[in-house]
Design a protein around this motif. Structure first.
Motif, PDB file in Angstrom:
ATOM      1  N   SER A  24     -11.436 -14.449  17.242  1.00 52.05           N
ATOM      2  CA  SER A  24     -12.572 -13.849  17.936  1.00 52.05           C
ATOM      3  C   SER A  24     -12.726 -12.387  17.533  1.00 52.05           C
ATOM      4  N   ARG A  29     -17.940 -12.831   8.375  1.00 50.16           N
ATOM      5  CA  ARG A  29     -17.506 -14.220   8.366  1.00 50.16           C
ATOM      6  C   ARG A  29     -16.238 -14.334   7.527  1.00 50.16           C
ATOM      7  N   SER A  52     -13.947 -20.786   2.895  1.00 50.10           N
ATOM      8  CA  SER A  52     -15.226 -20.923   3.593  1.00 50.10           C
ATOM      9  C   SER A  52     -16.030 -22.097   3.057  1.00 50.10           C
ATOM     10  N   ARG A  70     -10.716 -26.905  10.385  1.00 46.70           N
ATOM     11  CA  ARG A  70     -11.257 -25.882  11.273  1.00 46.70           C
ATOM     12  C   ARG A  70     -12.441 -26.430  12.066  1.00 46.70           C
ATOM     13  N   ASN A  72     -15.684 -24.676  13.214  1.00 43.36           N
ATOM     14  CA  ASN A  72     -16.447 -23.429  13.109  1.00 43.36           C
ATOM     15  C   ASN A  72     -17.119 -23.052  14.422  1.00 43.36           C
ATOM     16  N   SER A  75     -14.574 -21.365  16.290  1.00 39.15           N
ATOM     17  CA  SER A  75     -13.842 -20.337  15.543  1.00 39.15           C
ATOM     18  C   SER A  75     -12.344 -20.579  15.589  1.00 39.15           C
ATOM     19  N   THR A  76     -11.977 -21.817  15.364  1.00 38.11           N
ATOM     20  CA  THR A  76     -10.575 -22.219  15.466  1.00 38.11           C
ATOM     21  C   THR A  76     -10.133 -22.899  14.181  1.00 38.11           C
TER      22      THR A  76
END
Length: 113
Positions: A24, A29, A52, A70, A72, A75-76
């Protein structure tokens, strides 16, 4: 910026664990998210990375047993660890590259009978 890891613990050989790292506060990005580990008396080593683009890479020692993925939206980044071995025992760290390197506090994984 904050990285909060969870999911470590004690597991028997052959068992599984899933590590989570919630990221966080980023203004950029992340270009990649990684898991490292450090065993007592050893250097920190790269375990897995997800770019990414979604491309993943693994250390030879964990290929076929660990999976990095992940979420997205949350955000984990996760590390699913299966068929764990005693030599996987280490403190596992989440690392996020977003202009600079950010590190989590680490979570202990102990594989022992």
């Amino acid at each position: 910026v904050q990285l909060v890891e969870s999911g470590g613990g004690l597991v028997q050989p052959g068992g599984s664990l899933r590590l989570s790292c919630v990221a966080s506060g980023f203004t950029l990005r992340p270009s990649m998210m990684r898991w490292y580990r450090q065993a007592p008396g050893k250097e920190r080593e790269l375990v897995a990375v997800i770019h990414s683009t979604g491309i993943t890479n693994y250390a030879d020692s964990v290929k076929g047993r660990f999976t990095i993925f992940r979420d997205n939206a949350k955000s984990t980044v996760f590390l699913q660890m299966n068929s764990l071995k005693p030599e996987d025992t280490a403190v596992y760290y989440c690392n996020v590259v977003a202009g600079v390197n950010y590190w989590g506090q680490g979570t202990q994984v102990t594989v022992s009978s």
